[in-house]
Structures are given as C-alpha cells and as structure tokens.
Scaffold this active site. Structure first.
Site, PDB file in Angstrom:
ATOM      1  N   ASP A  43       0.767  -1.298  -0.286  1.00 26.65           N
ATOM      2  CA  ASP A  43       0.099   0.019  -0.006  1.00 26.65           C
ATOM      3  C   ASP A  43       0.769   1.405   0.033  1.00 26.65           C
ATOM      4  O   ASP A  43       0.410   2.193  -0.603  1.00 26.65           O
ATOM      5  CB  ASP A  43      -0.680  -0.163   1.248  1.00 26.65           C
TER       6      ASP A  43
ATOM      7  N   GLU B  55     -18.192  -4.685   9.532  1.00 24.67           N
ATOM      8  CA  GLU B  55     -17.756  -6.180   9.721  1.00 24.67           C
ATOM      9  C   GLU B  55     -16.579  -6.266   9.269  1.00 24.67           C
ATOM     10  O   GLU B  55     -15.802  -5.689   8.738  1.00 24.67           O
ATOM     11  CB  GLU B  55     -18.761  -6.667   8.494  1.00 24.67           C
TER      12      GLU B  55
ATOM     13  N   LYS C 156     -13.125  -7.651   7.436  1.00 25.68           N
ATOM     14  CA  LYS C 156     -12.531  -7.616   6.197  1.00 25.68           C
ATOM     15  C   LYS C 156     -11.827  -8.914   5.984  1.00 25.68           C
ATOM     16  O   LYS C 156     -10.753  -9.384   6.888  1.00 25.68           O
ATOM     17  CB  LYS C 156     -11.624  -6.618   5.953  1.00 25.68           C
TER      18      LYS C 156
ATOM     19  N   ASP D 125      -9.587 -12.164   4.821  1.00 26.68           N
ATOM     20  CA  ASP D 125      -8.329 -12.045   4.199  1.00 26.68           C
ATOM     21  C   ASP D 125      -8.376 -13.425   3.178  1.00 26.68           C
ATOM     22  O   ASP D 125      -7.539 -14.349   3.456  1.00 26.68           O
ATOM     23  CB  ASP D 125      -7.082 -12.081   4.933  1.00 26.68           C
TER      24      ASP D 125
ATOM     25  N   TYR E 223     -20.978 -11.614   1.786  1.00 28.97           N
ATOM     26  CA  TYR E 223     -21.162 -10.161   2.388  1.00 28.97           C
ATOM     27  C   TYR E 223     -21.749  -9.428   1.467  1.00 28.97           C
ATOM     28  O   TYR E 223     -22.096  -8.241   1.933  1.00 28.97           O
ATOM     29  CB  TYR E 223     -20.024  -9.666   2.991  1.00 28.97           C
TER      30      TYR E 223
ATOM     31  N   LYS F  77     -19.537   0.250   5.819  1.00 26.52           N
ATOM     32  CA  LYS F  77     -20.217   0.624   4.339  1.00 26.52           C
ATOM     33  C   LYS F  77     -21.333   1.560   5.039  1.00 26.52           C
ATOM     34  O   LYS F  77     -21.841   1.371   5.832  1.00 26.52           O
ATOM     35  CB  LYS F  77     -20.839  -0.841   3.961  1.00 26.52           C
TER      36      LYS F  77
ATOM     37  N   LYS G 177      -7.626  -0.888   7.705  1.00 25.29           N
ATOM     38  CA  LYS G 177      -6.762  -2.061   7.854  1.00 25.29           C
ATOM     39  C   LYS G 177      -6.075  -2.065   9.506  1.00 25.29           C
ATOM     40  O   LYS G 177      -5.317  -0.933   9.858  1.00 25.29           O
ATOM     41  CB  LYS G 177      -5.762  -1.767   6.979  1.00 25.29           C
TER      42      LYS G 177
ATOM     43  N   CYS H 126      32.073 -16.494   1.167  1.00 21.64           N
ATOM     44  CA  CYS H 126      30.639 -17.319   1.239  1.00 21.64           C
ATOM     45  C   CYS H 126      30.763 -18.153   2.493  1.00 21.64           C
ATOM     46  O   CYS H 126      31.539 -19.033   2.494  1.00 21.64           O
ATOM     47  CB  CYS H 126      30.586 -17.805  -0.234  1.00 21.64           C
TER      48      CYS H 126
ATOM     49  N   CYS I  85      30.084 -22.016   0.800  1.00 21.35           N
ATOM     50  CA  CYS I  85      31.214 -22.501  -0.128  1.00 21.35           C
ATOM     51  C   CYS I  85      32.425 -21.759   0.198  1.00 21.35           C
ATOM     52  O   CYS I  85      33.484 -22.391  -0.440  1.00 21.35           O
ATOM     53  CB  CYS I  85      30.831 -22.438  -1.606  1.00 21.35           C
TER      54      CYS I  85
ATOM     55  N   CYS J 214      27.865 -14.181  -3.447  1.00 20.47           N
ATOM     56  CA  CYS J 214      28.850 -15.029  -3.679  1.00 20.47           C
ATOM     57  C   CYS J 214      29.147 -15.379  -5.369  1.00 20.47           C
ATOM     58  O   CYS J 214      28.296 -15.413  -5.943  1.00 20.47           O
ATOM     59  CB  CYS J 214      28.353 -16.240  -3.313  1.00 20.47           C
TER      60      CYS J 214
ATOM     61  N   CYS K  38      28.377 -23.174  -6.081  1.00 17.74           N
ATOM     62  CA  CYS K  38      28.253 -22.860  -4.573  1.00 17.74           C
ATOM     63  C   CYS K  38      27.193 -23.848  -4.354  1.00 17.74           C
ATOM     64  O   CYS K  38      25.885 -23.729  -5.167  1.00 17.74           O
ATOM     65  CB  CYS K  38      28.001 -21.527  -4.143  1.00 17.74           C
TER      66      CYS K  38
HETATM   67  S1  IVH Z   1     -17.448  -5.342   0.330  1.00 16.75           S
HETATM   68  C1  IVH Z   1     -17.613  -2.898  -4.099  1.00 16.75           C
HETATM   69  N1  IVH Z   1     -16.844  -6.692   2.373  1.00 16.75           N
HETATM   70  O1  IVH Z   1     -11.586  -7.119   0.146  1.00 16.75           O
HETATM   71  C2  IVH Z   1     -16.557  -3.583  -3.241  1.00 16.75           C
HETATM   72  N2  IVH Z   1     -15.229  -6.668   0.768  1.00 16.75           N
HETATM   73  O2  IVH Z   1      -9.640  -4.966  -0.860  1.00 16.75           O
HETATM   74  C3  IVH Z   1     -17.359  -3.872  -1.866  1.00 16.75           C
HETATM   75  N3  IVH Z   1     -13.310  -8.176   1.192  1.00 16.75           N
HETATM   76  O3  IVH Z   1     -12.459  -6.698  -3.212  1.00 16.75           O
HETATM   77  C4  IVH Z   1     -16.534  -5.193  -1.197  1.00 16.75           C
HETATM   78  N4  IVH Z   1     -13.883  -8.811   2.967  1.00 16.75           N
HETATM   79  O4  IVH Z   1     -12.849  -9.165  -1.997  1.00 16.75           O
HETATM   80  C5  IVH Z   1     -16.464  -6.154   1.348  1.00 16.75           C
HETATM   81  N5  IVH Z   1     -16.618  -7.775   4.407  1.00 16.75           N
HETATM   82  C6  IVH Z   1     -16.080  -7.331   3.156  1.00 16.75           C
HETATM   83  C7  IVH Z   1     -14.778  -7.962   2.599  1.00 16.75           C
HETATM   84  C8  IVH Z   1     -14.409  -7.766   1.344  1.00 16.75           C
HETATM   85  C9  IVH Z   1     -12.848  -8.893   2.120  1.00 16.75           C
HETATM   86  C10 IVH Z   1     -12.487  -8.133  -0.003  1.00 16.75           C
HETATM   87  C11 IVH Z   1     -13.186  -7.950  -1.088  1.00 16.75           C
HETATM   88  C12 IVH Z   1     -12.930  -6.555  -1.893  1.00 16.75           C
HETATM   89  C13 IVH Z   1     -11.406  -6.564  -1.181  1.00 16.75           C
HETATM   90  C14 IVH Z   1     -10.912  -5.033  -1.364  1.00 16.75           C
END
Ligand code: IVH
Length: 734
Positions: free
Chosen positions: A38, A114, A116, A118, A225, A289, A313, A411, A414, A435, A440
């Site tokens: 980022d 909510e 996010k 991974d 979601y 949201k 984040k 090194c 080796c 090296c 090696c």
């Molecule tokens: S809403 C219009 N909600 O994060 C896009 N996305 O970094 C709205 N992701 O592309 C996405 N958890 O794949 C939403 N609770 C959540 C999420 C979520 C993971 C992902 C999603 C998005 C990416 C963006």
C-alpha cells in the site's frame, strides 16, 4: 523532485507494483506485506497526481488487480466487482465520513461494520435459487469461471432456502481455515515438501487448480457479504442483505454491526479487533459501508472502488523478543541475506523464531545489533520482519553488525569469494554482497528448487529439503542432472539423519520421475525460465520463447544481437549529434560529417526495426540481450546446453511466422472458448497484424466467440470475413 526524477520514480514504482500484483493475484505468492504494498501504491498515486503529465489510464493505480490465469474459461460479471480503498488511521476514516456527508448533504449517516476477510474474492450467481456459476474477480469486469472448484466447498448450499430472486450475484470470499492450513502443512512437511506461507496463498492457489478432486481434498470454506446484480431487487440496505443471506442458508460474516454515525463505527472497529483472532478466517481489517442502498447509489463509485465503503486496515500484530544471532543465507543468485535468529515468541497464531532482516543497509539504518531486544511484525501474510530495536536497553560495548566480518570475508556456504553488487530493491537500487561461485552448494540448491517450481518445470516433490540433500550428496550439480537419477536413488534418499532416518519413499519418488518426463515436453519458454538465466523472468522468457525455435537458436540469437546493435547505434547517434553539448562539433565540416553519419544511422535503425526487431517488446532490451548471450557463452551456460543435448531434451519455441498478418486488421468480439482476449491480441501483434476496436470495411477478419454482439452484425452487413477461434488457430499455425 524534478519532473524528470518524478517520471523515473513513477516508472520504477509502476513496475514494482505490477510485479507485486502479479505475485499476489496470479501466483498467490506475495513477497511483501500488504502494508508495504500500500505504501508503494500510495507513493505512486501521489506522484501521478503531482505530475499528471505522466499519469496513464493503464497504471496499476487506476485498475483492480488481475487474478486471471490460463486454463479457465472467462466470463463477464453482470455487475462489475470493485475493490476497496484502504485507510490506516482514524483521521482517514473521519475524512471518508466527511466526504460522504458532503455528497449526501447530511452528517447523520448509518453504517455497517464487519470483518474484512483475508481470502479471495468470488462472485456466485444463483438463478431461480440454483447455484449456476462461481467466478473470480478477475479484472473486475470479467473473471475466471471456477464453478467446478467452488462446488467442492461443502458448507456452500447449491440451492437457496426459501423464495429467491430470478438472478442474483452474491459476493464473498473464499478462504482456508487456520486448522485446515496447519493440517496441509503438516502433510507437506512429512512428504519433504516446501511449507506454505499462509492460508490465503493456499486458498488462492487451490481455487485455481485444474483438478477439482485435488481441490476437494483441501477443505476450502466461504463467507458471503455483498450483492452484485440482482433481479428483482430484494433488499434496500446492507443490514437487510445480511439477514437475507443468512435466511437463504449462506455462511455470513461474524460480528456484523449496524451503527449510527462515525463515532459508533470507530468504536465497532475497535470491538471487532478485540475478537477477530478467534474467527476461522484470517482478517486484516474492518469494512465500513453506508447502510442504505439508496445512499450508496448517490455516493457512486470510481472505476476502481465505491465511494460508499472503505476498509480500515488493522496494524499488523507485533511482539518483542531477543535477537539471539544473525545468520547469513545464500540464495539462488548468490546474494547473501541476513536472517534474524530470535528467542521464540508467539505471534499471529504461530511461534516465530526467525525473521527477515532484508539487507545490511537496513540493519544499519534500524541500528539492530546481536543481543538486542527487538520488535517483530507479522503482517498475516509474508515472513515476519524485524521492525526496530531498542538501543536504550542495550548494554554498553555491543558492536554494530558487520556482515562481511560475520562471514569472515567469504561465502558462508562454499567459502568462495564475495563481491559487492548493486541490486534492485524496494526503494530503488541498493547494494548487497554476492557469492561469486556459480557452483556454490547454496546456489545449486536454489536453482534446483526453482527449476522444479510450479511456474518453471513443475517437477513436484523437489522442494528445499530434497534439493539440498541431492546437492549435498553431489547427485545434482546442474538441475538437469535430475534426469540421471534412478527411481531407486530418489526412493532411498534419507532426508533425516543417520540416527533418525526419514526415507523419501517409493511413492514420492515415482511422482518426481513421472513429472520429469512431462517436463521434457514443455515449451522453450518454460525451460528458459527454469534455467535461472540472469535477468530472464517469466515475461521475458515467454517473449523469447515465441521468437526462437529452440535453445541452440536462442544461445546464438540473431535477434538479441540486433537488440544490442540497435542500442549501440542509438548511443552513436547521440554522440554524433551536431548540437551535442557533451561532444561539441569543432567546425562546420565536422557538423556536416555528423549529419551524413546520422542519416546513415537512421537508415540502419529503420532496417533493424522493420526487420529482425519488428514487434520485439520492451521486455527484451539491451541489458536482457547481453545477459542471455553472455550466459549461454559462459562455461555454466554451455555446460547446461551440452547436458540437455546429451539427454535428448530439445524444447521447442512457439514461433509464428513473422509478418503472417502484416497489413491485416482484426476485430475481436465475444468470449473465445480457450484463448483470452490478450492472448489472441498478442498472437495477432506478434505476427505483424493490427487489432482494432470497431468493424469497418478495412477490417480483414472479425474473430468472434460466444455472446458476440453488434460487431458481429456489422461484420455481416459489411461482408467482412468472420472466423472462430479454431479457424484463427489454424491461421496462426498453432
Ligand atoms: S465489500 C464494491 N466486504 O476486500 C466492493 N469486501 O480490498 C465491496 N473483502 O474486493 C467489497 N472482506 O474481495 C467487502 N466484508 C467485506 C470484505 C471484502 C473482504 C475483499 C473484497 C474486496 C477486497 C478489497
């Protein structure tokens, strides 16, 4: 920063971000943390804003990452899948709220908060309540069809419970539960295979396997979601949608909250942070949201992300521990990298005893010394890193770390000579120690592992441990020596010690033997990539593989020599400029001579560009050309060529007759059964043809796939030749 510097930095950052995108989205093997990524991207966006003359519509700041790979059918999303903007602090979150306040003309907004997740984004289509399709995000407007693989997810209902809309796209995230991740890694450890770094990478890698049976063995999970296209409309807010998803019987996010105002949203983000580590999926943030869909519509979206949502984040987890020692690892290119050996400490679900220190400069900059108390970070994803030391707690008399001294000037593997080299790194160029001994053991092992990697020759079963053993026993010097070893040699390999033997076994050995036979048939581009030629990455290997018939032709490539010649002519032209400041012409006669010479140079350049260099892409520049020619002329390069020829391995290039499509214009429309649009375009361009976006009398061919629309009709009305993919492939001779 001057505009020239700005433009250079922009170009550098773009290529960095693009390569990290490639690693993250397509290969599922990121090298840096999300945060570091980022930061790079933010700097790029900032520079593009400061120097709009260098902004470009195809910059990675302007589009969503692309996860599409070969082997899957592509399909259009009915509604685009966007990405999310990130924030890292409260002030940015409040700025988001203020912006929405202005857009909607009210300070009183309702939000949902909510986790996010991974994982990797997926869009499910249910028609009349029946699951009909699952597609990756892809490029945002179209992605890969992964339906067969998604059907292996046992917790996902194929039929929605209760009344369902005619068509609905439901968005969510596929993930691998922590427990399942650990099970898979334990299995891999037992088979002597390399361990996966984190659940997300495994999930992303798994969903793109071409064998659904293998996918089913790794128990993926899903959580939903969001809403894409929906007809007829079924909900008027996120909150309603969440309830509906649950009522349909779909797995939904934990700790979903609806709150009034940004203060309450901020509080919910904090509460979520306190419990999120107990969820089955990894989380790296919270998504805020706007609740009401009507308000979302007013706020709208950019090309990339909605204005009505934002990802906050969380800071990666950190811990403090003691730095016991710094060891030096040698990689496949011979670069010496320092590794922190730590007092074991529990962090982000696992015990950590090693972390990366990147390079000597960084150790100096952060003033990290052996014995220090250090703070380490694990950004969910990659290898843990040492963030900082605490010099104030250091006893007196502890010396700064000196890499060369630590390895005694040679090194550590080796004991060969080491030299200072310049390497491309995150913040531009840096220096490192390397090296100099190609033979090696560490370099040999690294090259062998790479040779067998998925993207190279896909000889599964030869990971770090097996490779190191083969090199240690002197069974493999160069990777192709693998072909000299018998099934029995592999089967009886002892990966443990004499006291505690761990025998590799017949089954694993058979896998290697089968895979190495398949590898024999792979094309030149894969072999070239696998050979670890300096400066030859995947893209370059592909370009070279398309332009040479075999290794012999490549080793003595006329095309690469033409690339060098072109660079030389351009340098000469610069030198011979009549107005050169560096090299001024002494008199009129000299100026005249230069003019003539420059005219000649232009002709020679034209001849090269119109001839051997036609259509050669920027990946194949003078530095790559010199590196490839040098490598194959060097002792190790010749050794490799001789070995392959002795083994009867002669990988073939995917050459197309140059100029096959010269003067021909193509228009592409619809979805082709196997080729992606870019692949078809590349084939056309490589053969000297043109691609246009609209059909006219000048169009030679319309290449049409399924769901082709108005372009096809236009072609019919103008009497333009229409061909399908099969016909196209016949034309190209592939
Ligand atoms: S809403 C219009 N909600 O994060 C896009 N996305 O970094 C709205 N992701 O592309 C996405 N958890 O794949 C939403 N609770 C959540 C999420 C979520 C993971 C992902 C999603 C998005 C990416 C963006």
């Amino acid at each position: 920063m001057s505009p020239v510097e700005g433009s250079k930095r922009i170009v550098h950052l773009r290529s960095q971000v693009e390569s990290h995108d490639e690693r993250y989205y397509r290969r599922a093997a990121p090298e840096i943390s999300d945060f570091e990524y980022d930061v790079l991207k933010a700097e790029l966006a900032d520079l593009e804003q400061r120097y709009p003359q260098f902004a470009r519509p195809d910059s990675p700041t302007q589009r969503v990452g692309d996860d599409r790979i070969q082997g899957f059918r592509e399909v259009d999303h009915r509604q685009k899948m966007l990405s999310l903007d990130n924030t890292y602090n409260e002030a940015e979150l409040r700025a988001f709220h203020a912006r929405l306040g202005r857009l909607l003309d009210t300070g009183d907004l309702r939000y949902t908060v909510e986790p996010k997740i991974d994982g990797l984004a997926v869009s499910l289509t249910y028609e009349q309540g029946e699951l009909t399709r699952a597609v990756t995000r892809g490029r945002g407007d179209r992605g890969d069809d992964i339906t067969v693989n998604v059907l292996t997810i046992s917790s996902l209902p194929r039929r929605l419970r209760g009344p369902a809309p005619r068509v609905v796209e439901i968005r969510g995230e596929i993930y691998l539960a922590q427990a399942e991740f650990e099970r898979i890694n334990a299995e891999r450890a037992a088979a002597g295979e390399e361990l996966y770094a984190n659940p997300r990478n495994v999930a992303a890698g798994t969903i793109k396997l071409l064998d659904p049976a293998e996918v089913a063995r790794r128990k993926l999970a899903i959580v939903l979601y969001g809403l894409g296209y929906c007809e007829p409309e079924v909900a008027s807010s996120q909150t309603e949608l969440h309830g509906l998803l649950e009522a349909w019987g779909l797995p939904v996010v934990e700790q979903f909250r609806t709150v009034q105002g940004i203060d309450a949203a901020w509080a919910a983000i904090g509460e979520l942070d306190a419990v999120r580590r107990t969820f089955a999926y990894g989380t790296d943030g919270a998504v805020v949201k706007l609740d009401a869909f009507a308000e979302q519509r007013i706020a709208g979206a950019t090309d990339k992300s909605p204005r009505w949502a934002i990802a906050y984040k969380y800071k990666p987890d950190t811990a403090r521990t003691r730095l016991r020692a710094i060891t030096i690892q040698v990689g496949k290119t011979g670069i010496l990298s320092p590794v922190a050996e730590l007092e074991p400490v529990f962090l982000s679900l696992s015990t950590i005893s090693r972390a990366t220190l990147h390079n000597e400069e960084e150790i100096r900059r952060k003033d990290i010394r052996i014995g220090d108390l250090v703070e380490i970070e694990r950004a969910g994803e990659v290898i843990p890193a040492v963030l900082r030391s605490f010099p104030e707690e250091r006893p007196a008399g502890v010396e700064p770390f000196d890499l060369v001294k630590a390895v005694g000037g040679h090194c550590p593997v080796c004991r060969g000579r080491i030299a200072r080299v310049v390497v491309a790194g995150e913040g531009g160029e840096g220096v490192a120690w390397k090296c100099q001994n190609y033979d090696c053991a560490a370099q040999r092992t690294g090259r062998l592992v790479f040779f067998c990697g998925r993207r190279a020759l896909a000889i599964d079963g030869v990971g770090d441990i097996v490779a190191a053993k083969l090199v240690e026993l002197n069974l493999v010097r160069d990777p192709p020596d693998l072909y000299d070893l018998s099934l029995e040699t592999f089967a009886t390999l002892n990966l443990g010690t004499a006291d505690e033997p761990r025998i590799f076994g017949e089954k694993n050995a058979a896998k290697i033997v089968a895979a190495r036979e398949v590898a024999r048939t792979l094309p030149l581009e894969r072999w070239l990539y696998a050979m670890s030629v300096p400066e030859v990455g995947e893209t370059t290997a592909r370009e070279l593989g398309r332009r040479h018939r075999n290794l012999a032709e490549l080793a003595d490539s006329a095309l690469l020599r033409a690339v060098l010649q072109r660079a030389e002519l351009e340098r000469e032209k610069e030198r011979e400029s009549p107005n050169s400041k560096k090299n001024p012409a002494q008199d009129e006669a000299e100026r005249e001579r230069r003019k003539v010479r420059r005219g000649e140079i232009d002709q020679e350049l034209d001849a090269l560009l119109g001839g051997p260099l036609a259509g050669v892409p920027s990946e194949v520049g003078p530095s790559v050309a010199a590196s490839v020619l040098e490598f194959f002329a060097s002792e190790p390069g010749r050794r490799l060529l001789a070995k392959l020829s002795a083994l009867g391995i002669d990988p073939q290039g995917t050459v197309m007759a140059a100029g096959l499509f010269t003067g021909k214009t193509f228009v592409l429309t619809g979805t082709l059964p196997t080729l992606k649009r870019e692949e078809a375009e590349q084939k056309i361009l490589a053969a000297g043809g043109k691609v246009s976006g609209s059909v006219s009398k000048k169009t030679t061919y319309v290449l049409a796939g399924s769901d082709a629309g108005s372009k096809l009709e236009k072609a019919r009305s103008l009497g333009v030749a229409i061909i399908d993919e099969a016909e196209f492939l016949r034309l190209t001779g592939t």
